[in-house]
Motif scaffolding. Structure first.
Motif, mmCIF file in Angstrom:
data_model
loop_
_atom_site.group_PDB
_atom_site.id
_atom_site.type_symbol
_atom_site.label_atom_id
_atom_site.label_comp_id
_atom_site.label_asym_id
_atom_site.label_seq_id
_atom_site.Cartn_x
_atom_site.Cartn_y
_atom_site.Cartn_z
ATOM 1 N N LYS A 42 60.951 13.285 41.196
ATOM 2 C CA LYS A 42 60.829 13.297 42.796
ATOM 3 C C LYS A 42 60.959 14.682 43.388
ATOM 4 O O LYS A 42 61.769 15.494 42.603
ATOM 5 C CB LYS A 42 61.880 12.372 43.193
ATOM 6 C CG LYS A 42 61.791 10.899 42.945
ATOM 7 C CD LYS A 42 62.963 10.251 43.481
ATOM 8 C CE LYS A 42 63.206 9.349 42.437
ATOM 9 N NZ LYS A 42 64.737 8.900 42.081
ATOM 10 N N LYS A 43 60.066 14.964 44.252
ATOM 11 C CA LYS A 43 60.216 16.561 44.833
ATOM 12 C C LYS A 43 60.396 16.209 46.356
ATOM 13 O O LYS A 43 60.278 15.273 46.977
ATOM 14 C CB LYS A 43 58.485 17.062 44.690
ATOM 15 C CG LYS A 43 58.369 17.429 43.370
ATOM 16 C CD LYS A 43 57.105 18.267 43.148
ATOM 17 C CE LYS A 43 56.714 18.652 41.862
ATOM 18 N NZ LYS A 43 55.622 19.510 41.946
ATOM 19 N N ILE A 44 61.239 17.178 46.793
ATOM 20 C CA ILE A 44 61.420 17.057 48.378
ATOM 21 C C ILE A 44 60.568 18.101 48.922
ATOM 22 O O ILE A 44 60.566 19.330 48.760
ATOM 23 C CB ILE A 44 62.963 17.202 48.448
ATOM 24 C CG1 ILE A 44 63.774 16.293 47.727
ATOM 25 C CG2 ILE A 44 63.342 17.262 50.040
ATOM 26 C CD1 ILE A 44 63.654 14.884 48.097
ATOM 27 N N ASN A 46 60.299 20.294 52.172
ATOM 28 C CA ASN A 46 61.081 20.711 53.369
ATOM 29 C C ASN A 46 60.246 21.528 54.489
ATOM 30 O O ASN A 46 59.956 22.760 53.821
ATOM 31 C CB ASN A 46 62.336 21.482 53.184
ATOM 32 C CG ASN A 46 63.357 21.673 54.140
ATOM 33 O OD1 ASN A 46 62.995 21.347 55.257
ATOM 34 N ND2 ASN A 46 64.370 22.033 53.752
ATOM 35 N N SER A 61 61.187 4.801 56.567
ATOM 36 C CA SER A 61 60.835 4.585 55.063
ATOM 37 C C SER A 61 59.892 3.143 54.984
ATOM 38 O O SER A 61 60.090 2.260 55.931
ATOM 39 C CB SER A 61 62.207 4.164 54.561
ATOM 40 O OG SER A 61 61.971 3.618 53.243
ATOM 41 N N ASN A 144 68.317 15.448 51.367
ATOM 42 C CA ASN A 144 67.664 15.725 49.721
ATOM 43 C C ASN A 144 68.111 14.586 49.101
ATOM 44 O O ASN A 144 67.226 14.011 47.999
ATOM 45 C CB ASN A 144 67.801 16.916 49.089
ATOM 46 C CG ASN A 144 66.985 17.949 50.030
ATOM 47 O OD1 ASN A 144 66.084 17.626 50.611
ATOM 48 N ND2 ASN A 144 67.353 19.490 49.993
ATOM 49 N N LEU A 147 66.762 11.241 49.935
ATOM 50 C CA LEU A 147 65.358 11.150 49.726
ATOM 51 C C LEU A 147 65.066 10.972 48.195
ATOM 52 O O LEU A 147 63.808 10.403 47.918
ATOM 53 C CB LEU A 147 64.353 12.312 50.237
ATOM 54 C CG LEU A 147 64.567 12.369 51.853
ATOM 55 C CD1 LEU A 147 63.906 13.796 52.493
ATOM 56 C CD2 LEU A 147 63.840 11.273 52.359
ATOM 57 N N GLU A 148 65.827 11.505 47.374
ATOM 58 C CA GLU A 148 65.909 11.309 45.879
ATOM 59 C C GLU A 148 66.127 9.621 45.420
ATOM 60 O O GLU A 148 65.384 9.419 44.556
ATOM 61 C CB GLU A 148 66.941 11.970 45.351
ATOM 62 C CG GLU A 148 66.260 13.610 45.220
ATOM 63 C CD GLU A 148 67.250 14.600 44.551
ATOM 64 O OE1 GLU A 148 68.160 14.121 43.955
ATOM 65 O OE2 GLU A 148 67.086 15.717 44.565
ATOM 66 N N GLY A 153 61.170 9.656 54.747
ATOM 67 C CA GLY A 153 61.381 10.999 55.068
ATOM 68 C C GLY A 153 62.133 11.162 56.443
ATOM 69 O O GLY A 153 62.480 10.075 57.134
ATOM 70 N N GLY A 167 60.412 12.833 51.146
ATOM 71 C CA GLY A 167 60.538 12.820 49.975
ATOM 72 C C GLY A 167 59.225 12.157 49.047
ATOM 73 O O GLY A 167 58.549 11.658 49.625
ATOM 74 N N ARG A 168 59.108 12.419 47.670
ATOM 75 C CA ARG A 168 57.841 12.044 47.190
ATOM 76 C C ARG A 168 58.523 11.336 45.837
ATOM 77 O O ARG A 168 59.309 11.619 45.028
ATOM 78 C CB ARG A 168 57.086 13.182 46.754
ATOM 79 C CG ARG A 168 56.697 14.247 47.763
ATOM 80 C CD ARG A 168 55.724 15.190 47.101
ATOM 81 N NE ARG A 168 55.671 16.051 48.347
ATOM 82 C CZ ARG A 168 54.921 17.051 48.225
ATOM 83 N NH1 ARG A 168 54.566 17.525 47.026
ATOM 84 N NH2 ARG A 168 54.975 17.960 48.981
ATOM 85 N N ARG A 169 57.735 10.279 45.563
ATOM 86 C CA ARG A 169 58.234 9.419 44.477
ATOM 87 C C ARG A 169 56.877 9.293 43.636
ATOM 88 O O ARG A 169 56.143 9.494 43.719
ATOM 89 C CB ARG A 169 58.497 8.172 44.833
ATOM 90 C CG ARG A 169 59.787 7.992 45.687
ATOM 91 C CD ARG A 169 60.146 6.285 45.861
ATOM 92 N NE ARG A 169 61.814 6.514 46.133
ATOM 93 C CZ ARG A 169 62.506 6.093 45.391
ATOM 94 N NH1 ARG A 169 62.482 5.244 44.544
ATOM 95 N NH2 ARG A 169 63.644 6.190 45.727
#
Length: 169
Positions: A42-44, A46, A61, A144, A147-148, A153, A167-169
């Motif tokens: 997962k990447k955040i 910002n 969400s 963060n 979001l993980e 977001g 957040g990215r999944r």
């Protein structure tokens, strides 16, 4: 904000009333879904400038999330003292640095049609109003961590929901 029990002679004229509310605004862009990297980590993302403190946010969400679920997760992080009002879908957290954070579930989303369209376009089912007493390094670390664990977001309480931390999944 009216101070009960204080006459007007004693009130500080420089006092500013905090009237931040969700403004009617234009949603000019949809959030673009980004693909996962090869390792599925997962990447955040910002997009908030470090020099511009923001204390009023929305957490959105695509999953249905409750304050109790936030409480369970945040408790595991040992960040501070948590108060949960499950029946009202409200969570209050006081971090070790004395920053207070309130999460209040918005069961019906937003009253504004354009804001509801933003939710629909992005597939968001859950909305929390998030209020910080201070925008600190510890609050950003907590954002963060959330979001993980949860999809979605954090969006500033502005007309266009910008800046954001996604957040990215």
């Amino acid at each position: 904000m009216k101070n009960i029990g204080t006459d007007n002679k004693n009130m500080n004229n420089s006092y500013k009333k905090n009237t931040t509310t969700k403004a009617i605004g234009k949603t000019t862009q949809s959030i673009h879904k980004n693909s996962q990297n090869i390792n599925n980590k997962k990447k955040i993302q910002n997009t908030v400038p470090a020099s511009d403190p923001i204390t009023d946010w929305f957490f959105m969400s695509p999953s249905e999330i409750t304050a109790k679920e936030f409480s369970t997760f945040i408790s595991s992080l040992n960040l501070g003292e948590i108060d949960l009002w499950e029946e009202m879908d409200i969570l209050s957290l006081q971090l070790e640095d004395k920053t207070s954070i309130d999460f209040e579930g918005l069961k019906d989303g937003f009253p504004d049609k354009k804001d509801r369209l933003f939710l629909e376009e992005n597939g968001y089912k859950t909305v929390f109003s998030v209020t910080l007493s201070n925008d600190s390094k510890q609050t950003r670390e907590m954002f963060n961590a959330i979001l993980e664990h949860f999809p979605g977001g954090f969006y500033a309480d502005t007309a266009d929901f910008k800046p954001s931390i996604l957040g990215r999944r």
